[in-house]
Design an enzyme around this catalytic site. Structure first.
Site, mmCIF file in Angstrom:
data_model
loop_
_atom_site.group_PDB
_atom_site.id
_atom_site.type_symbol
_atom_site.label_atom_id
_atom_site.label_comp_id
_atom_site.label_asym_id
_atom_site.label_seq_id
_atom_site.Cartn_x
_atom_site.Cartn_y
_atom_site.Cartn_z
ATOM 1 N N ASN A 27 0.951 -1.146 0.198
ATOM 2 C CA ASN A 27 -0.011 0.024 -0.021
ATOM 3 C C ASN A 27 0.947 1.379 0.011
ATOM 4 O O ASN A 27 1.995 1.071 0.326
ATOM 5 C CB ASN A 27 -0.905 -0.002 1.310
ATOM 6 C CG ASN A 27 -1.705 1.229 1.509
ATOM 7 O OD1 ASN A 27 -2.436 1.602 0.497
ATOM 8 N ND2 ASN A 27 -1.968 1.747 2.538
ATOM 9 N N HIS A 40 0.713 5.136 1.612
ATOM 10 C CA HIS A 40 0.110 5.933 2.311
ATOM 11 C C HIS A 40 0.700 7.368 2.457
ATOM 12 O O HIS A 40 2.100 7.261 2.562
ATOM 13 C CB HIS A 40 0.049 5.367 3.901
ATOM 14 C CG HIS A 40 -0.680 6.243 4.752
ATOM 15 N ND1 HIS A 40 -2.085 6.341 4.784
ATOM 16 C CD2 HIS A 40 -0.062 6.957 5.764
ATOM 17 C CE1 HIS A 40 -2.376 7.071 5.846
ATOM 18 N NE2 HIS A 40 -1.287 7.502 6.233
HETATM 19 C C1 GRF Z 1 -2.892 8.934 -2.347
HETATM 20 O O1 GRF Z 1 -2.546 10.017 -1.831
HETATM 21 C C2 GRF Z 1 -2.317 7.669 -1.732
HETATM 22 O O2 GRF Z 1 -1.162 7.779 -0.894
HETATM 23 C C3 GRF Z 1 -3.586 7.358 -0.779
HETATM 24 O O3 GRF Z 1 -4.732 7.806 -1.551
HETATM 25 C C4 GRF Z 1 -4.316 8.791 -2.442
HETATM 26 C C5 GRF Z 1 -4.586 8.220 -3.971
HETATM 27 O O4 GRF Z 1 -4.347 8.926 -5.121
HETATM 28 N N1 GRF Z 1 -3.594 6.023 -0.272
HETATM 29 P P1 GRF Z 1 -4.059 8.725 -6.462
HETATM 30 O O5 GRF Z 1 -5.561 8.035 -6.683
HETATM 31 O O6 GRF Z 1 -3.108 7.622 -6.767
HETATM 32 O O7 GRF Z 1 -4.278 9.797 -7.486
#
Ligand code: GRF
Length: 217
Positions: A109, A111
Site C-alpha cells: 500500500n 500512504h
Molecule cells: C494517495 O495520496 C495515496 O497515498 C492514498 O490515496 C491517494 C490516492 O491518489 N492512499 P491517486 O488515486 O493515486 O491519485
C-alpha cells in the site's frame, strides 16, 4: 528475466497507478501491470489503464452484501490475471484479515504520511494542525490493522510556512510517484525480504543520496 506480474487496486483518480504505468513503459523495468481493479465504476484511474491497454475490472462493493463475497470476486480476478503482487493505490475499502492473510507479503500500500505517524484520513490537514516540520509518504506491506505493516520505502517532505492541505498534498504526491515505482522495482528485483516484521533490502546503500529511505536512483 520474466517480469513480475502486478495488479493495482484503485478507487479514484489513479495518479499513483499512472506512475506505475509510466514506470512499466520502460522496457527495462522488471514489472508489468496485468490487471487494474476498481471498486468504483467510471473513475479516472480506469481511463488511465484503458489508455495504456491494461485490462480493467470493476468489482463494485455496493453490489455485494458483505466484504467476503466482494473480496472473493476480487481474488478470482487477481488469480485469473496471474497477479503475483497486489498494489493498493488509493483503494478506499478496508480489507478483511482473511484477504490480507491470503496475500501476505504480496500486498502493498502507499500512504501519504511518514508511518507510523498520521494513520487514517485527512492526513495533510492533521499534519499542518499538529505543526509537524516534516511529513512524507510510505510504501509498506499490508497487515490487518489499518496503515500498518513492514515499511519498504519512505520519502520525507518538508512542511513549509504558508502550506495548506492542498499545497502539502501536491508536494507529498510528487514523492509518492517516485517511491511507489521504486518499491515495486525493488520487490521485482527480489531485493526485498520481510524478517521479524521488518523489511530488509539488499544493496540499499547503492540507491543514492536523497531524503528517501532507501533512496531512489
Ligand atoms: C494517495 O495520496 C495515496 O497515498 C492514498 O490515496 C491517494 C490516492 O491518489 N492512499 P491517486 O488515486 O493515486 O491519485
Amino acid at each position: 528475466m520474466a517480469k513480475l506480474k502486478i495488479a493495482v487496486l484503485i478507487s479514484g483518480r489513479g495518479s499513483n497507478l499512472q506512475s506505475l504505468i509510466d514506470a512499466c513503459a520502460d522496457e527495462t523495468y522488471p514489472a508489468q501491470i496485468v490487471l487494474v481493479i476498481s471498486n468504483v465504476p467510471d473513475v479516472m484511474g480506469l481511463e488511465r489503464a484503458a489508455k495504456a491497454g491494461i485490462p480493467t475490472t470493476v468489482v463494485d462493493h455496493t453490489a455485494f452484501e458483505d466484504r467476503g463475497p466482494f473480496e472473493d470476486a476480487m481474488n478470482d480476478a487477481l488469480k485469473q490475471a496471474g497477479a503475483e503482487l497486489v498494489c493498493l493505490a488509493g483503494f478506499m475499502r478496508l480489507l478483511t484479515d482473511s484477504f490480507v492473510d491470503r496475500w501476505r507479503d504480496r500486498l502493498i500500500n502507499i500512504h501519504p504520511s511518514l508511518l507510523p505517524a498520521f494513520r487514517g484520513l485527512h492526513i495533510h490537514e492533521r499534519v499542518i494542525e499538529y505543526g509537524a516540520r516534516f511529513t512524507g509518504c510510505t510504501v509498506h506491506y499490508v497487515r490487518p490493522a489499518m496503515d500498518d505493516g513492514p515499511i519498504i520505502v519512505q520519502a520525507a517532505v518538508p512542511v513549509l510556512a504558508g502550506d495548506d492541505a492542498d499545497t502539502l498534498a501536491d508536494r507529498v504526491l510528487a514523492q509518492e510517484h517516485v517511491i511507489y515505482p521504486l518499491a515495486v522495482r525493488l520487490i521485482a528485483e527480489s531485493r526485498v525480504r520481510v524478517a521479524q516484521e521488518q523489511v530488509i533490502i539488499d544493496h540499499a546503500e547503492a540507491l543514492g543520496e536523497r531524503m528517501v529511505n532507501p533512496k531512489p536512483d
